[in-house]
Scaffold this motif. Structure first.
Motif, short mmCIF file in Angstrom:
data_model
loop_
_atom_site.label_atom_id
_atom_site.label_comp_id
_atom_site.label_asym_id
_atom_site.label_seq_id
_atom_site.Cartn_x
_atom_site.Cartn_y
_atom_site.Cartn_z
N GLY A 293 34.93 46.90 38.74
CA GLY A 293 34.39 47.59 37.48
C GLY A 293 33.22 46.86 36.97
N SER A 294 33.24 46.32 35.85
CA SER A 294 31.83 45.82 35.52
C SER A 294 32.07 44.16 35.54
N VAL A 295 32.99 43.90 36.27
CA VAL A 295 33.45 42.15 36.45
C VAL A 295 33.17 41.73 37.87
N THR A 296 32.25 40.86 37.87
CA THR A 296 32.19 40.21 39.27
C THR A 296 32.30 38.57 39.09
N ALA A 297 33.09 38.03 40.14
CA ALA A 297 33.07 36.62 40.15
C ALA A 297 32.51 36.03 41.49
N SER A 298 31.34 35.23 41.50
CA SER A 298 30.55 34.85 42.67
C SER A 298 30.98 33.20 42.78
#
Length: 427
Positions: A293-298
């Motif tokens: 969705g709108s969540v990204t973990a990098s």
């Protein structure tokens, strides 16, 4: 890490490395195979040797950036622009067309007549350049440079005492100056950073370029895609003792390393070979992210303490955290029993020295399977171990190992020499 849309070409971590081929319409250019003043011949070169070989972007230069030549004025560049415009009109292949210029007037004229992006080798020394690029909503490569249209890339010739502070200027090394130059006059949302490889000034050395390349990951902390122009550069040729015409192998090796270290665009005259080398570097890079969705973990690049600190500093987080969470592991071989005892004594002395709060270190953190662990509470844990093969491991934060190295340096013999170099190893 932001991604940048360059006329529909996505540039960033989640996309393949992009290749920027070079066309020069400048009679002064030092690399003859890419120089054309006839639009028809230039278009054929672009179609066959650049786009046909895999170039995603074609960068067209109106003048040589070589410091040996006089800088053209904006008016003189505009007089040459027609050759570039007629060239791209005649090209049959599909690519993003970039205009290399330091002047906003030239950029605006080019963008309004068919160009897709800008390559600014003067790093927004023209204060109107970012405004023009933002108004046209185009990607712009910004090279690390002082705010001086006459001296692109000459970061060591900048009066950093005035632009930053005397204290900063006294301590900053060359890579830190390039990093700061990239931040000068800001970044647009579609800026692509370029750490400025090459002999841009008399003050710049081959060692400066080599150190910049070694620390390339640090520039990722700026959060923007990165362009590197390293094709056949002197700092690579010097390592292998090769002249320009024989530097393709070293350029390809460096290309793979640059992409693995975070480069997103490689600017080159040798398109097909560079494309393959870039794909190898991309295939073996370790960057990773996950999105839902709108969540990204990098995962950020934090492979060294210095890179880790840079990432934190750019995000407004206290870089002292690094010493609490990132351990360093050093392996010593060839230690005699006496030298092992000296190393152990140095670790113990650092452990027992008062911390900044006035308390002595807490040994609770130094767990060791062989009973050899010691700890330093506020400075981070530290432990020393003998392995089954007889080597010695020293594990702790950079700060506490630096304190150990200072004690070793005060001793005599080989252990003193090694101790004096530990700071360089940790960098």
């Amino acid at each position: 890490m932001n991604s940048v849309d360059a006329a529909g070409l996505e540039i960033g971590d989640e996309h393949p490395p992009r290749i920027m081929g070079v066309l020069n319409v400048s009679e002064e250019s030092p690399y003859d195979p890419s120089v054309y003043d006839d639009p028809g011949e230039a278009a054929q070169y672009v179609d066959e040797e650049l786009i046909g070989e895999g170039a995603d972007i074609v960068d067209i230069g109106l003048e040589s950036a070589n410091k040996r030549f006089d800088v053209l004025s904006a008016e003189e560049e505009l007089e040459r622009l027609h050759v570039a415009l007629e060239t791209i009109e005649s090209v049959s292949g599909d690519a993003v067309f970039s205009i290399e210029t330091r002047y906003h007037e030239v950029a605006e004229a080019a963008l309004s007549q068919g160009f897709d992006m800008v390559n600014d080798i003067a790093g927004f020394a023209d204060p109107e350049m970012p405004t023009v690029c933002a108004e046209y909503d185009v990607a712009v490569a910004k090279m690390g440079s002082p705010p001086d249209l006459e001296r692109p890339g000459a970061v060591e010739e900048t009066d950093w005492s005035a632009r930053k502070s005397p204290e900063w200027a006294a301590e900053a090394d060359y890579v830190e100056q390039v990093y700061e130059a990239l931040k000068q006059n800001g970044l647009t949302e579609k800026t692509i950073i370029d750490p400025a490889f090459g002999g841009w000034s008399e003050a710049q050395t081959l060692e400066d370029d080599q150190e910049t390349f070694r620390r390339l990951r640090e520039f990722r902390a700026l959060g923007q895609p990165m362009l590197v122009s390293i094709n056949r550069k002197n700092f690579l040729g010097a390592i292998a003792d090769r002249e320009t015409e024989d530097r393709l192998p070293v350029s390809l090796a460096a290309t793979s390393m640059a992409v693995e270290r975070g480069a997103h665009i490689i600017r080159t005259h040798d398109v097909a070979e560079t494309r393959d080398a870039a794909l190898i570097g991309s295939a073996f890079s370790e960057r990773a992210s996950v999105s839902a969705g709108s969540v990204t973990a990098s995962r950020l690049d934090t492979n060294t303490s210095r890179t880790f600190e840079r990432q934190l500093r750019e995000r407004g987080v206290d870089p002292d955290i690094v010493d609490a969470v990132q351990p360093q592991v050093l392996e010593f071989t060839g230690l005699s029993e006496a030298q092992f005892d000296e190393l152990t004594s140095a670790v113990t002395a650092v452990r027992e020295a008062p911390t900044p709060t006035g308390r002595r270190g807490d040994s609770g953190g130094g767990n060791s399977t062989d009973g050899g662990g010691v700890g330093s509470g506020a400075e981070g844990n530290i432990s020393i171990h003998r392995t089954v093969e007889g080597e010695t491991l020293l594990i702790g934060s950079r700060r506490v190992i630096t304190a150990v190295s200072a004690r070793l340096e005060a001793l005599d013999g080989d252990i003193s020499t090694v101790g004096g170099e530990l700071d360089n190893v940790l960098q």
